[in-house]
Design a protein around this motif. Structure first.
Motif, mmCIF file in Angstrom:
data_model
loop_
_atom_site.group_PDB
_atom_site.id
_atom_site.type_symbol
_atom_site.label_atom_id
_atom_site.label_comp_id
_atom_site.label_asym_id
_atom_site.label_seq_id
_atom_site.Cartn_x
_atom_site.Cartn_y
_atom_site.Cartn_z
ATOM 1 N N ASP A 131 0.666 -1.158 0.130
ATOM 2 C CA ASP A 131 0.004 -0.162 0.067
ATOM 3 C C ASP A 131 0.789 1.259 0.066
ATOM 4 O O ASP A 131 0.723 2.123 0.785
ATOM 5 N N ARG A 132 1.860 1.344 -0.943
ATOM 6 C CA ARG A 132 2.667 2.468 -1.093
ATOM 7 C C ARG A 132 2.222 2.932 -2.523
ATOM 8 O O ARG A 132 3.141 2.761 -3.372
ATOM 9 N N ALA A 133 1.101 3.812 -2.529
ATOM 10 C CA ALA A 133 0.832 4.377 -3.807
ATOM 11 C C ALA A 133 1.701 5.277 -4.664
ATOM 12 O O ALA A 133 1.689 5.137 -5.917
ATOM 13 N N SER A 134 2.219 5.896 -3.885
ATOM 14 C CA SER A 134 3.012 7.011 -4.768
ATOM 15 C C SER A 134 4.421 6.250 -5.389
ATOM 16 O O SER A 134 4.542 6.672 -6.316
ATOM 17 N N LEU A 135 5.023 5.471 -4.274
ATOM 18 C CA LEU A 135 6.238 4.847 -4.734
ATOM 19 C C LEU A 135 5.744 3.748 -5.998
ATOM 20 O O LEU A 135 6.370 3.677 -6.933
ATOM 21 N N ARG A 136 4.450 3.133 -5.932
ATOM 22 C CA ARG A 136 3.820 2.326 -6.974
ATOM 23 C C ARG A 136 3.747 3.060 -8.326
ATOM 24 O O ARG A 136 4.208 2.508 -9.276
ATOM 25 N N SER A 137 3.423 4.352 -8.205
ATOM 26 C CA SER A 137 3.243 4.937 -9.402
ATOM 27 C C SER A 137 4.646 5.291 -10.074
ATOM 28 O O SER A 137 4.638 5.417 -11.348
ATOM 29 N N ILE A 138 5.744 5.602 -9.141
ATOM 30 C CA ILE A 138 7.050 5.736 -9.779
ATOM 31 C C ILE A 138 7.458 4.675 -10.415
ATOM 32 O O ILE A 138 8.054 4.659 -11.561
ATOM 33 N N CYS A 139 7.112 3.456 -9.921
ATOM 34 C CA CYS A 139 7.645 2.202 -10.413
ATOM 35 C C CYS A 139 6.991 1.971 -11.577
ATOM 36 O O CYS A 139 7.436 1.309 -12.694
ATOM 37 N N TRP A 140 5.767 2.344 -12.027
ATOM 38 C CA TRP A 140 4.904 2.241 -12.972
ATOM 39 C C TRP A 140 5.532 2.796 -14.144
ATOM 40 O O TRP A 140 5.662 2.570 -15.143
ATOM 41 N N MET A 141 5.593 4.113 -13.918
ATOM 42 C CA MET A 141 6.442 5.069 -14.677
ATOM 43 C C MET A 141 7.932 4.594 -15.335
ATOM 44 O O MET A 141 8.082 4.630 -16.282
ATOM 45 N N ILE A 142 8.640 4.152 -14.432
ATOM 46 C CA ILE A 142 9.689 3.405 -14.891
ATOM 47 C C ILE A 142 9.710 2.545 -15.989
ATOM 48 O O ILE A 142 10.252 2.212 -16.746
ATOM 49 N N GLY A 143 8.530 1.604 -15.431
ATOM 50 C CA GLY A 143 8.414 0.480 -16.648
ATOM 51 C C GLY A 143 8.188 0.909 -17.812
ATOM 52 O O GLY A 143 8.358 0.527 -18.966
ATOM 53 N N ILE A 144 7.120 2.153 -17.837
ATOM 54 C CA ILE A 144 6.804 2.526 -19.085
ATOM 55 C C ILE A 144 7.732 3.341 -19.699
ATOM 56 O O ILE A 144 8.171 3.271 -21.043
ATOM 57 N N LEU A 145 8.699 4.044 -19.068
ATOM 58 C CA LEU A 145 9.919 4.760 -19.790
ATOM 59 C C LEU A 145 10.768 3.684 -20.196
ATOM 60 O O LEU A 145 11.345 3.998 -21.172
#
Length: 127
Positions: free
Chosen positions: A100-114
């Motif tokens: 349940d670490r939503a902000s960090l999860r979003s960063i990880c998602w963005m790294i994957g997309i990049l």
């Protein structure tokens, strides 16, 4: 077989690992009505199920990027590094979702997309 193709296997398995966590860590899994069961999930199990769905959304884009990059720049260390980084980001994404670490999860998602964008870039730059 190219290393990046092994990362496709890992990416393909991630949805099943996360839904497996949701199913086997929650009580009362109903294999006769799994979608109704999933609708009633809460907490960590609900987040695992959401990660399961997001992994399925990520996979086609990632698979296309890896295959195209391998076709154009096969055997490239850049392609392998981007594929590995994308999978590492997806694993971190899953951990963040489960904890349940939503902000960090979003960063990880963005790294994957990049990384996916980088794979297309590597394909475009290949001679």
């Amino acid at each position: 077989m190219a290393f990046s193709f092994w990362m496709l296997l890992v990416a393909g398995l991630l949805p099943y690992l996360t839904v497996g966590f949701a199913k086997f860590s929650a009580r009362g899994y109903d294999n006769n009505h799994p979608r109704q069961w999933a609708a009633g999930l809460q907490g960590r199990q609900a987040r695992a199920y959401a990660a399961h769905q997001n992994h399925f959304e990520f996979f086609p884009f990632f698979a296309a990027a890896v295959i195209i990059a391998e076709m154009r720049a096969g055997g490239s260390g850049t392609v392998n590094l981007l594929a590995l980084t994308a999978i590492g980001a997806r694993i971190a994404y899953t951990i963040c979702y489960l904890t349940d670490r939503a902000s960090l999860r979003s960063i990880c998602w963005m790294i994957g997309i990049l990384c996916i964008i980088g794979l297309f870039g590597a394909a475009a730059a290949a001679k």
